[in-house]
Structure formats: C-alpha cells, structure tokens
Scaffold this motif. Structure first.
Motif, mmCIF file in Angstrom:
data_model
loop_
_atom_site.group_PDB
_atom_site.id
_atom_site.type_symbol
_atom_site.label_atom_id
_atom_site.label_comp_id
_atom_site.label_asym_id
_atom_site.label_seq_id
_atom_site.Cartn_x
_atom_site.Cartn_y
_atom_site.Cartn_z
ATOM 1 N N ASP A 268 -8.775 10.239 -8.172
ATOM 2 C CA ASP A 268 -8.876 9.114 -7.026
ATOM 3 C C ASP A 268 -8.007 9.677 -5.907
ATOM 4 O O ASP A 268 -7.236 8.585 -5.426
ATOM 5 N N SER B 250 -8.472 7.512 -2.685
ATOM 6 C CA SER B 250 -8.227 6.081 -2.889
ATOM 7 C C SER B 250 -6.691 5.840 -2.584
ATOM 8 O O SER B 250 -6.053 5.012 -2.176
ATOM 9 N N ASP C 182 -4.586 3.872 0.481
ATOM 10 C CA ASP C 182 -3.126 3.330 0.025
ATOM 11 C C ASP C 182 -2.289 3.553 0.896
ATOM 12 O O ASP C 182 -1.327 2.628 1.455
ATOM 13 N N ARG D 146 0.938 3.179 -6.053
ATOM 14 C CA ARG D 146 -0.305 2.818 -7.065
ATOM 15 C C ARG D 146 -0.179 1.470 -7.952
ATOM 16 O O ARG D 146 -1.188 1.146 -8.770
ATOM 17 N N ARG D 147 0.822 0.928 -7.763
ATOM 18 C CA ARG D 147 0.962 -0.329 -8.503
ATOM 19 C C ARG D 147 -0.147 -1.447 -8.351
ATOM 20 O O ARG D 147 -0.604 -1.456 -7.055
ATOM 21 N N PRO D 148 -0.752 -1.986 -9.393
ATOM 22 C CA PRO D 148 -1.881 -3.023 -8.776
ATOM 23 C C PRO D 148 -1.123 -4.196 -7.843
ATOM 24 O O PRO D 148 -2.028 -4.640 -7.199
ATOM 25 N N ASP D 149 0.165 -4.610 -8.225
ATOM 26 C CA ASP D 149 0.833 -5.596 -7.201
ATOM 27 C C ASP D 149 1.370 -4.901 -5.965
ATOM 28 O O ASP D 149 1.910 -3.845 -6.100
ATOM 29 N N THR D 150 0.509 -5.150 -4.886
ATOM 30 C CA THR D 150 0.640 -4.379 -3.479
ATOM 31 C C THR D 150 1.953 -4.987 -2.933
ATOM 32 O O THR D 150 2.160 -4.291 -1.676
ATOM 33 N N ARG E 142 3.887 -2.022 -1.485
ATOM 34 C CA ARG E 142 3.295 -0.843 -0.697
ATOM 35 C C ARG E 142 4.096 -0.276 0.576
ATOM 36 O O ARG E 142 4.264 0.896 0.701
#
Length: 297
Positions: free
Chosen positions: A118, A121, A125, A259-263, A266
């Motif tokens: 990925d 993707s 991000d 890449r943490r689901p919690d953005t 970022r």
C-alpha cells in the motif's frame, strides 16, 4: 508558475505495468519531480531492459534504468548517492550499478512489513493534495499536503515543527495562537516567502493551540493542535530503539505515526519526515518529496 497537483493514480495505473515502480530490494533511485509544459504528452518514460513504461513522480528506479523525458518534459531524479540530478528533453539519465546501502535492506523489510503493497496510500497520507489544486490556479487554494480532513493534531514540543503548504501567494504569515483564549497576540509569528517553515516550539508549555497560515491573497488554513511532552508521543518498538537518534529508528518512528488509524499524529509524522528529508534520507524523500507539476506558460 509551478503548481503542485496530486498524482493521478488512475491515469498512472493505465500507463504503468503493475509492480514496475514498486519499492523493492532492487530500488536504487527515485523520480522526485516531473514537470511538463502544458499540452506535452506523455509524462516520462523509463526503459528497463526491453520494457518501457510511462511513469510519474514517485516511481522507484533500478540500476540500469534509463530515464527519458519526452518533448516538453523535464524531471528531477534522486540518485543512489542521494544527490538530485535534473534531466530535460532530449537528455537522458542512466541509473548506475551500485550495491544497496548497508541499512537499506533492514529498512526495506520494515517498509514491506509495515506498509506492504500500500505504498501509494502511504504517500497520500504524507503528501497528497486535493480539490482546487487540480485547477492549476494557486490563487484559489491554500492547503497542507497530507493534511486534509485530519482533525485535531498532537505534536511533540521537544523538537522543531516542520511545516509545508501549497497555493496562495507569498508572503505567508504563519502564527500559533493559544487556545481557548485565542487572542490576537500570537505565541509564535513568522513571515516567509517560501512554501515551508520550521517552528521552534520549545518555549511553548504543553496545551492547546491553533496554527494559522495566511497567504497574500487572504486565503488561509487553520489547524487546532496540542503541544505534548516527548514521553506522551506513541513510540514504535524496534531493535533500533536504543539508537533513538539514528536515521533508521527515526524513519521507523515517523512511519509508525503516519500509518496509525488515529490521524491525530499525522502532522507530527510529516514534520519528522520533512526533517529527515532535509538530511537526505532516501525513504523520507520518497514519501514527502515527490511532485508532479505543470509549468504554466
């Protein structure tokens, strides 16, 4: 005038065979930037043996690859020694035969495990820009690559915060205001003609703030964030953790946050990647340093 646009994945997929541009153990270089005159076609071709593919910025290159810009095309290639080499029609660049750097294999394995296939993707991000940037008219937008619709952020106050944006026009006024008071007196205020800046947060106590970037044509972007202590930043557990200052661990940590689901981490992740990119880190440049651009007449 050069305007940044988001890579068109659908169009690229039509032109590039699956796997041609992937990051592999054979990767030695990277297409960092592609520029084309309006109306020029195609983007850029890469010859690999008998295989010839049209590619865009973000394509990884292998030893022996020949980069050949078409008419009206130019590119910037991140070479195996981490130097940036320009090439414009009708010149070509051939990627030299070089062994992988000593740390390359371990980091490549980390990328494969953590990002897998990925890659695009992950690039989105870190660097994607959207919406009005497609118009090619920077007077209509002011955006932060990788920073669309990510909500409230947390950043580590123990090191500088690296920021970048696209659009509007200089000079840019960058300010940090304290929340919830949010008075008109900024805690930090910087004016720059560049599309990036570095902010020293070390004098800011932990707490809530607002980042504001304004361009000359009154466009602005605002981002709420919290300054936190270093101990409160989620840490990637790695065999390199005992070398926390090493580029190897720092890139792992940045990708872990990215890449943490919690953005909410970022902006911190992108800041760390931008810092590494300025130091010439191959993987950081690959994530935050690639652009497809259109040169306006």
């Amino acid at each position: 005038m050069l305007t940044i646009i988001a890579p068109d994945r659908a169009a690229l997929a039509q032109d590039t065979a699956s796997g041609f541009c992937d990051l592999t153990d054979k990767s030695r270089a990277l297409v960092r930037k592609v520029e084309r005159q309006q109306g020029a076609e195609p983007w850029l071709s890469v010859e690999r043996g008998s295989d010839i593919q049209a590619v865009a910025a973000g394509c990884f290159l292998q030893s022996g690859d020949i980069v050949r810009p078409g008419a009206g095309m130019s590119a910037e290639i991140q070479m195996p020694d981490n130097s940036s080499q320009p090439v414009a029609f009708p010149a070509v660049i051939k990627i030299p035969e070089v062994p992988a750097p000593s740390e390359f294999g371990r980091l490549l394995a980390f990328f494969g495990e953590f990002i897998g296939q990925d890659w695009q993707s992950a690039r989105d991000d870190a660097a994607a820009v959207i919406g009005d940037t497609r118009s090619g008219d920077p007077s209509t937008y002011l955006v932060m690559p990788g920073g669309h619709d990510i909500g409230h952020q947390s950043v580590d106050g123990s090191h500088p915060l690296y920021l970048r944006w696209a659009g509007s026009a200089p000079p840019y006024a960058v300010s940090i205001l304290r929340l919830p008071d949010d008075t008109d007196t900024p805690e930090i205020s910087v004016t720059t003609s560049e599309l990036h800046t570095e902010l020293d947060l070390s004098q800011l106590p932990a707490g809530e703030y607002s980042l504001n970037v304004k361009g000359r044509n009154r466009l602005e972007l605002t981002l709420p964030f919290a300054v936190v202590k270093h101990a409160d930043v989620p840490a990637f557990k790695s065999g390199a953790a005992d070398l926390a200052a090493s580029p190897e661990y720092r890139i792992e940590q940045a990708i872990f946050l990215l890449r943490r689901p919690d953005t909410s981490w970022r902006v911190e992740a992108i800041s760390q990647l931008l810092a590494l990119s300025t130091e010439g880190n191959f993987f950081a440049k690959a994530l935050v340093g690639v652009e497809n651009t259109v040169k306006k007449p």
